[in-house]
Enzyme design. Structure first.
Site, PDB file in Angstrom:
ATOM      1  N   ILE A  75       0.868  -1.172   0.000  1.00  8.34           N
ATOM      2  CA  ILE A  75       0.000   0.000   0.000  1.00  8.34           C
ATOM      3  C   ILE A  75       0.907   1.224   0.000  1.00  8.34           C
ATOM      4  CG2 ILE A  75      -0.216  -0.007   2.522  1.00  8.34           C
ATOM      5  CD1 ILE A  75      -3.102   1.134   2.074  1.00  8.34           C
ATOM      6  N   ALA A  76       0.557   2.216  -0.789  1.00 10.40           N
ATOM      7  CA  ALA A  76       1.343   3.451  -0.834  1.00 10.40           C
ATOM      8  C   ALA A  76       0.447   4.595  -1.294  1.00 10.40           C
ATOM      9  CB  ALA A  76       2.534   3.308  -1.779  1.00 10.40           C
ATOM     10  N   VAL A  77       0.785   5.779  -0.812  1.00 10.49           N
ATOM     11  CA  VAL A  77       0.109   7.011  -1.221  1.00 10.49           C
ATOM     12  C   VAL A  77       1.180   7.963  -1.728  1.00 10.49           C
ATOM     13  CG1 VAL A  77      -1.258   8.970  -0.424  1.00 10.49           C
ATOM     14  CG2 VAL A  77      -1.769   6.672   0.438  1.00 10.49           C
ATOM     15  N   GLU A 109       2.589  -6.909   6.931  1.00 10.45           N
ATOM     16  CA  GLU A 109       3.877  -6.681   7.573  1.00 10.45           C
ATOM     17  C   GLU A 109       4.301  -5.266   7.257  1.00 10.45           C
ATOM     18  OE1 GLU A 109       7.162  -8.302   4.440  1.00 10.45           O
ATOM     19  OE2 GLU A 109       6.158  -9.792   5.666  1.00 10.45           O
ATOM     20  N   ASN A 114       8.563   2.304  10.552  1.00 11.31           N
ATOM     21  CA  ASN A 114       7.494   3.064   9.915  1.00 11.31           C
ATOM     22  C   ASN A 114       6.406   3.350  10.955  1.00 11.31           C
ATOM     23  OD1 ASN A 114       5.467   4.158   8.342  1.00 11.31           O
ATOM     24  ND2 ASN A 114       5.775   2.722   6.652  1.00 11.31           N
ATOM     25  N   TYR A 121      -2.289   1.269  11.499  1.00 13.18           N
ATOM     26  CA  TYR A 121      -2.752  -0.114  11.584  1.00 13.18           C
ATOM     27  C   TYR A 121      -3.316  -0.411  12.973  1.00 13.18           C
ATOM     28  CZ  TYR A 121      -0.014  -0.614   7.276  1.00 13.18           C
ATOM     29  OH  TYR A 121       0.512  -0.465   6.016  1.00 13.18           O
TER      30      TYR A 121
END
Length: 152
Positions: A75-77, A109, A114, A121
């Protein structure tokens, strides 16, 4: 934190999106996935989604499912869109879809360092279930992967 606008949409990723998805990945990750990784996920039928605003890809996520387990693989933005709630919103969509699909658990994971992602999460109900020492390459050496789970 600025909230996402009503103009952000989530849709299925296509091969036409891959150049921009790869650019977002490279902007966000120290050890980014390759184009081959993304093509393989699409070809394998993984749940690949992009968040868009006025046609611009603002983020993406890749999930796989096995039996009753969902796995958030990536997942990335895009940096210009971070801190607007897009990752949270995408994850909420993924969790809702997993529940609707009869999944019982979601795994992921994350790099130990981070902190922002780990906080997100945790806020969404994920709990730490393990650790992989020295799993990720870091700027200096390696860092652990933190394994997390969400019972659905």
């Amino acid at each position: 934190m600025a909230e996402i606008t009503d103009d952000v949409r989530l849709r299925t990723m296509t091969s036409a999106d891959l150049e921009r998805v790869l650019a977002v990945e490279q902007d966000c990750q120290l050890t980014p996935w390759s184009m081959t990784n993304f093509r393989s996920c699409l070809a394998s039928g993984y749940h690949c989604k992009v968040a868009t605003h006025e046609g611009e890809i603002t983020g993406f996520m890749v999930l796989s499912t096995v039996l009753d387990e969902a796995h958030l693989l990536n997942i990335a933005v895009a940096p210009a869109w971070q801190r607007r709630g897009i990752a949270r919103w995408m994850l909420e969509q993924a969790i809702a879809r997993a529940v609707d699909g009869g999944m019982s658990v979601m795994y992921l994971e994350v790099r130990a360092g981070n902190r922002g992602a780990r906080k997100l999460y945790k806020q969404l109900g994920f709990e730490i279930c393990g650790r992989r020492p020295g799993y990720y390459r870091a700027e200096e050496g390696y860092e652990d992967a933190v394994l997390m789970t969400l019972m659905l």
